[in-house]
Motif scaffolding. Structure first.
Motif, PDB file in Angstrom:
ATOM      1  N   THR A   1       0.831  -1.206   0.000  1.00  0.00           N
ATOM      2  CA  THR A   1       0.000   0.000   0.000  1.00  0.00           C
ATOM      3  C   THR A   1       0.862   1.251   0.000  1.00  0.00           C
ATOM      4  O   THR A   1       0.528   2.255  -0.627  1.00  0.00           O
ATOM      5  N   ALA A   2       1.963   1.206   0.740  1.00  0.00           N
ATOM      6  CA  ALA A   2       2.887   2.340   0.825  1.00  0.00           C
ATOM      7  C   ALA A   2       4.266   1.797   1.160  1.00  0.00           C
ATOM      8  O   ALA A   2       4.427   0.607   1.495  1.00  0.00           O
ATOM      9  N   HIS A   3       5.256   2.681   1.079  1.00  0.00           N
ATOM     10  CA  HIS A   3       6.625   2.244   1.351  1.00  0.00           C
ATOM     11  C   HIS A   3       7.433   3.413   1.911  1.00  0.00           C
ATOM     12  O   HIS A   3       7.293   4.553   1.448  1.00  0.00           O
ATOM     13  N   LEU A   4       8.265   3.138   2.917  1.00  0.00           N
ATOM     14  CA  LEU A   4       9.172   4.136   3.491  1.00  0.00           C
ATOM     15  C   LEU A   4      10.597   3.723   3.152  1.00  0.00           C
ATOM     16  O   LEU A   4      11.027   2.617   3.510  1.00  0.00           O
ATOM     17  N   ASP A   5      11.334   4.609   2.487  1.00  0.00           N
ATOM     18  CA  ASP A   5      12.683   4.254   2.049  1.00  0.00           C
ATOM     19  C   ASP A   5      13.767   5.068   2.748  1.00  0.00           C
ATOM     20  O   ASP A   5      14.897   5.150   2.253  1.00  0.00           O
ATOM     21  N   SER A   6      13.451   5.652   3.911  1.00  0.00           N
ATOM     22  CA  SER A   6      14.451   6.455   4.618  1.00  0.00           C
ATOM     23  C   SER A   6      15.514   5.592   5.290  1.00  0.00           C
ATOM     24  O   SER A   6      16.497   6.110   5.805  1.00  0.00           O
ATOM     25  N   PHE A   7      15.318   4.281   5.327  1.00  0.00           N
ATOM     26  CA  PHE A   7      16.358   3.349   5.747  1.00  0.00           C
ATOM     27  C   PHE A   7      16.310   2.157   4.795  1.00  0.00           C
ATOM     28  O   PHE A   7      15.349   1.982   4.039  1.00  0.00           O
ATOM     29  N   GLY A   8      17.348   1.349   4.818  1.00  0.00           N
ATOM     30  CA  GLY A   8      17.399   0.198   3.925  1.00  0.00           C
ATOM     31  C   GLY A   8      17.028  -1.084   4.625  1.00  0.00           C
ATOM     32  O   GLY A   8      15.890  -1.553   4.568  1.00  0.00           O
ATOM     33  N   ASN A   9      17.983  -1.664   5.333  1.00  0.00           N
ATOM     34  CA  ASN A   9      17.726  -2.908   6.059  1.00  0.00           C
ATOM     35  C   ASN A   9      17.423  -2.623   7.522  1.00  0.00           C
ATOM     36  O   ASN A   9      17.875  -1.617   8.088  1.00  0.00           O
ATOM     37  N   ALA A  10      16.661  -3.501   8.154  1.00  0.00           N
ATOM     38  CA  ALA A  10      16.401  -3.436   9.594  1.00  0.00           C
ATOM     39  C   ALA A  10      16.186  -4.855  10.095  1.00  0.00           C
ATOM     40  O   ALA A  10      15.653  -5.702   9.371  1.00  0.00           O
ATOM     41  N   HIS A  11      16.596  -5.100  11.328  1.00  0.00           N
ATOM     42  CA  HIS A  11      16.442  -6.443  11.872  1.00  0.00           C
ATOM     43  C   HIS A  11      15.039  -6.683  12.408  1.00  0.00           C
ATOM     44  O   HIS A  11      14.484  -7.769  12.246  1.00  0.00           O
ATOM     45  N   ASN A  12      14.464  -5.690  13.063  1.00  0.00           N
ATOM     46  CA  ASN A  12      13.143  -5.835  13.665  1.00  0.00           C
ATOM     47  C   ASN A  12      12.374  -4.539  13.546  1.00  0.00           C
ATOM     48  O   ASN A  12      12.958  -3.463  13.365  1.00  0.00           O
ATOM     49  N   ILE A  13      11.063  -4.660  13.712  1.00  0.00           N
ATOM     50  CA  ILE A  13      10.230  -3.477  13.849  1.00  0.00           C
ATOM     51  C   ILE A  13       9.435  -3.608  15.134  1.00  0.00           C
ATOM     52  O   ILE A  13       8.861  -4.660  15.436  1.00  0.00           O
ATOM     53  N   VAL A  14       9.432  -2.542  15.922  1.00  0.00           N
ATOM     54  CA  VAL A  14       8.727  -2.471  17.203  1.00  0.00           C
ATOM     55  C   VAL A  14       7.504  -1.586  17.001  1.00  0.00           C
ATOM     56  O   VAL A  14       7.560  -0.601  16.259  1.00  0.00           O
ATOM     57  N   MET A  15       6.395  -1.930  17.652  1.00  0.00           N
ATOM     58  CA  MET A  15       5.173  -1.141  17.474  1.00  0.00           C
ATOM     59  C   MET A  15       4.506  -0.887  18.819  1.00  0.00           C
ATOM     60  O   MET A  15       4.237  -1.826  19.575  1.00  0.00           O
ATOM     61  N   ASN A  16       4.252   0.380  19.125  1.00  0.00           N
ATOM     62  CA  ASN A  16       3.395   0.743  20.248  1.00  0.00           C
ATOM     63  C   ASN A  16       2.020   1.060  19.676  1.00  0.00           C
ATOM     64  O   ASN A  16       1.795   2.143  19.123  1.00  0.00           O
ATOM     65  N   GLU A  17       1.097   0.108  19.805  1.00  0.00           N
ATOM     66  CA  GLU A  17      -0.223   0.262  19.199  1.00  0.00           C
ATOM     67  C   GLU A  17      -1.076   1.305  19.916  1.00  0.00           C
ATOM     68  O   GLU A  17      -2.108   1.725  19.396  1.00  0.00           O
ATOM     69  N   GLU A  18      -0.641   1.740  21.115  1.00  0.00           N
ATOM     70  CA  GLU A  18      -1.387   2.784  21.817  1.00  0.00           C
ATOM     71  C   GLU A  18      -1.130   4.161  21.215  1.00  0.00           C
ATOM     72  O   GLU A  18      -1.968   5.062  21.336  1.00  0.00           O
ATOM     73  N   THR A  19       0.032   4.342  20.591  1.00  0.00           N
ATOM     74  CA  THR A  19       0.407   5.671  20.114  1.00  0.00           C
ATOM     75  C   THR A  19       0.657   5.744  18.617  1.00  0.00           C
ATOM     76  O   THR A  19       0.791   6.842  18.071  1.00  0.00           O
ATOM     77  N   GLY A  20       0.736   4.615  17.937  1.00  0.00           N
ATOM     78  CA  GLY A  20       1.080   4.635  16.525  1.00  0.00           C
ATOM     79  C   GLY A  20       2.542   4.936  16.283  1.00  0.00           C
ATOM     80  O   GLY A  20       2.907   5.506  15.246  1.00  0.00           O
ATOM     81  N   LEU A  21       3.396   4.534  17.221  1.00  0.00           N
ATOM     82  CA  LEU A  21       4.840   4.693  17.064  1.00  0.00           C
ATOM     83  C   LEU A  21       5.441   3.369  16.616  1.00  0.00           C
ATOM     84  O   LEU A  21       5.355   2.361  17.318  1.00  0.00           O
ATOM     85  N   ALA A  22       6.044   3.373  15.425  1.00  0.00           N
ATOM     86  CA  ALA A  22       6.816   2.229  14.954  1.00  0.00           C
ATOM     87  C   ALA A  22       8.293   2.565  15.107  1.00  0.00           C
ATOM     88  O   ALA A  22       8.696   3.728  14.942  1.00  0.00           O
ATOM     89  N   ILE A  23       9.095   1.562  15.425  1.00  0.00           N
ATOM     90  CA  ILE A  23      10.530   1.780  15.591  1.00  0.00           C
ATOM     91  C   ILE A  23      11.282   0.691  14.846  1.00  0.00           C
ATOM     92  O   ILE A  23      11.107  -0.503  15.136  1.00  0.00           O
ATOM     93  N   ALA A  24      12.105   1.092  13.887  1.00  0.00           N
ATOM     94  CA  ALA A  24      12.999   0.152  13.221  1.00  0.00           C
ATOM     95  C   ALA A  24      14.262   0.034  14.077  1.00  0.00           C
ATOM     96  O   ALA A  24      14.874   1.043  14.439  1.00  0.00           O
ATOM     97  N   VAL A  25      14.634  -1.194  14.424  1.00  0.00           N
ATOM     98  CA  VAL A  25      15.833  -1.412  15.224  1.00  0.00           C
ATOM     99  C   VAL A  25      16.798  -2.301  14.443  1.00  0.00           C
ATOM    100  O   VAL A  25      16.395  -3.106  13.602  1.00  0.00           O
ATOM    101  N   GLY A  26      18.088  -2.158  14.749  1.00  0.00           N
ATOM    102  CA  GLY A  26      19.095  -2.909  14.020  1.00  0.00           C
ATOM    103  C   GLY A  26      19.141  -2.509  12.561  1.00  0.00           C
ATOM    104  O   GLY A  26      19.451  -3.337  11.697  1.00  0.00           O
ATOM    105  N   SER A  27      18.844  -1.238  12.271  1.00  0.00           N
ATOM    106  CA  SER A  27      18.792  -0.786  10.881  1.00  0.00           C
ATOM    107  C   SER A  27      20.115  -0.139  10.491  1.00  0.00           C
ATOM    108  O   SER A  27      21.043  -0.018  11.298  1.00  0.00           O
ATOM    109  N   ASN A  28      20.197   0.326   9.250  1.00  0.00           N
ATOM    110  CA  ASN A  28      21.387   1.015   8.783  1.00  0.00           C
ATOM    111  C   ASN A  28      21.285   2.522   9.008  1.00  0.00           C
ATOM    112  O   ASN A  28      22.021   3.290   8.406  1.00  0.00           O
TER     113      ASN A  28
END
Length: 580
Positions: free
Chosen positions: A198-225
């Motif tokens: 549906t959409a794509h974010l290209d501000s980073f390339g690879n990431a190991h995990n994605i973390v999500m706080n469903e209460e706030t709509g905060l996603a966090i890419a961790v282990g990324s470049n």
């Protein structure tokens, strides 16, 4: 590739494990977070995990309709369900990996419940993309189709959900974050289909995990470049238009994390957005309420740390259960690290729980209610009772082994799981097997609250048995073991016992210890002291129970006197000899 504070000897060890990866390293990410395709220290494990090189599913040459997936539900009877070893977990269905188009392997998994229809779906991470499976009829699941990887195939893929959308990252170069509108799954004609993102974010390339706080709509890419592999924050409140919102990299690489609106006992931070991160050799806690200026609250290492991999909070936010994927004990009996996080600025490793019987390597774990659901590779899915975790106690209650190899020493088996469906279904991936849809039988494994009795005369609660267990020679560790019953012989479940421990040792003259009874019993573990220290005095402060008032004069005798009664109000612990 590695965090800056890793020792040289550890780097050398990693290079020995896989020298071919070292030759591919293009340089450590600089201070501004420029591109580095090798941000993940786990990449030294390529070739030995998570799947056997050259593995081909025995069903790879068959058409999907010919694959002997297991449907219709199979109960766990006499330790087996459909040929898989089990305890207290039934097999609803199994879909072989080849049904998803013969990818090399399965990896992460997450779930989605449709906000309109309440139908349940499995989102299955694969080496070549993400598969979507309708499990609303868990014994007869339907494979709806696949979203292909944005760039290239990868061993690592990770998925989270928010507002009826899936957010997907991968270790594949130039993958970024895929966004997929899950409502497309409501009406799929002639499945399986190939879907588009549906959409794509290209501000980073690879990431190991994605973390999500469903209460706030905060996603966090961790282990990324980006962001030195730390907390790279993304606002997904408008799912089809994700935007970068902050970065925390002061503690370097983050492997995985859980971010919550905190409601634990540290009043200063209640209502704030707090992240609990596994940062290779530490558990690191960060306040990200102000995403432009995150604040480090605590960073704590532990003895013999090898790779602090992942963890999850108990629902009261007092305890963080963590795992060490390269634990020195790996391949033997798996260990869960029980962290006391009741003070966010002064956390402590309370105890290490060692699996009593089954060998395993620890991976991902998630808490729901009184249970933690662990994916432990070749030991499969393991479920532990965490109702007494605050006192350092866990109890293994169920498992499902998708490899049935029984040795627990390999990197096959359960990569991850999702236990949050209202139906009680748990889904998990078998790395070389496929999708398992399971139904744990946990109803009789926890103690339900007991209604207050209405008998006359009034009913009282008493300490029905009591003992002190001390271990050690130089450094002594004592445990007070209680069993509570009412005067009409009913177990006092969910009663709360509070004691005060006093000693002239150290800077604190008194410490408060609390435990909650389960099946009428609970254990309070006292602080460690030395054999030649002054006596430790234990005083009972209170017992709270819905069975009735507490009457100390009815307590069992200990050392010839009713314990914690008006006659013998305290217990003195001295050199393993206990006197009043």
């Amino acid at each position: 590739m590695f965090r800056y504070h890793k020792s040289l000897s550890y780097l050398v060890l990693l290079a020995i494990i896989d020298s071919t990866i070292s030759a591919q390293v293009s340089g450590i990410q600089d201070l501004v977070g420029e591109k580095n395709n090798d941000a993940d220290p786990h990449k030294h494990l390529r070739g030995c995990r998570p799947h056997t090189p050259g593995y081909v599913s025995p069903y790879a040459s068959l058409k999907p309709d010919d694959i002997p997936s297991i449907m219709g539900g199979t109960a766990c009877i006499n330790g087996f369900a459909g040929g898989f070893a089990c305890k207290n977990i039934d097999l609803e269905a199994f879909i072989d990996l080849a049904a998803f188009g013969s990818p090399d392997l399965a990896n992460d998994i997450w779930g989605w419940t449709d906000s309109q229809t309440e139908k349940e779906y499995a989102l299955v991470g694969l080496s070549d993309g993400t598969a979507f499976v309708d499990i609303s009829n868990p014994s007869n699941p339907v494979y709806l189709g696949k979203l292909r990887t944005h760039s290239s195939e990868s061993t690592w893929r990770d998925i989270k959900t928010y507002a009826d959308h899936a957010f997907i990252v991968s270790e594949a170069d130039s993958h970024g974050m895929q966004v997929f509108d899950l409502t497309q799954l409501r009406n799929v004609n002639e499945p399986p289909q190939i879907f588009s993102e549906t959409a794509h974010l290209d501000s980073f390339g690879n990431a190991h995990n994605i973390v999500m706080n469903e209460e706030t709509g905060l996603a966090i890419a961790v282990g990324s470049n980006r962001c030195r592999g730390g907390l790279y924050m993304i606002d997904v409140t408008d799912p089809s238009n994700p935007t970068n919102s902050g970065c925390y990299h002061s503690d370097g690489y983050t492997h995985d994390a859980q971010c919550v609106i905190y409601h634990g006992p540290t009043e200063t931070y209640q209502g704030r957005e707090i992240c609990f991160a596994a940062n290779e050799d530490t558990i690191t806690i960060v306040d990200v309420t102000n995403r432009e200026s995150p604040v480090l609250l605590e960073r704590k290492g532990y003895s013999d740390s090898e790779y602090a991999h992942q963890g999850w909070l108990t629902e009261d936010h007092t305890t963080f259960l963590a795992n060490d994927e390269l634990d020195k004990n790996q391949g033997n009996h798996g260990r869960t690290y029980i962290w006391d996080v009741s003070d966010l600025t002064n956390i402590a490793l309370k105890r290490i729980h060692t699996a009593p019987t089954r060998k395993s390597i620890m991976h991902n774990e998630y808490v729901k209610g009184n249970f933690v659901y662990q994916s432990n590779y070749e030991a499969g899915l393991t479920i532990l009772d965490v109702s007494n975790a605050a006192n350092g106690e866990l109890e293994d209650v169920a498992f499902f082994d998708m490899t049935s190899r029984g040795n627990g020493k390999g990197w096959d088996g359960s990569w991850s799981n999702y236990p949050y469906f209202k139906s009680g279904i748990v889904i998990t991936t078998g790395i070389e097997q496929g999708l398992f849809i399971l139904r744990p039988n946990l109803t009789d494994l926890t103690s339900a609250p007991v209604a207050a009795p209405t008998t006359e005369p009034p009913v009282f609660v008493r300490i029905d048995s009591f003992d002190v267990n001390t271990r050690g020679v130089i450094n002594l560790r004592s445990a007070l073991q209680f069993e509570l019953r009412s005067t009409d012989d009913v177990m006092a479940n969910n009663a709360v016992i509070t004691v005060a421990v006093s000693s002239s040792v150290g800077s604190k003259n008194e410490e408060i210890e609390i435990c909650k009874t389960r099946r009428g019993k609970c254990t309070i573990r006292l602080p460690t002291y030395k054999a030649d220290d002054p006596p430790v005095i234990v005083e009972l402060k209170s017992i709270q129970s819905d069975l009735g008032d507490y009457n100390s004069d009815l307590n069992t005798e200990y050392q010839g006197c009713p314990v914690f009664s008006s006659t013998c109000p305290t217990v003195t612990i001295e050199n393993v000899k206990f006197v009043y």
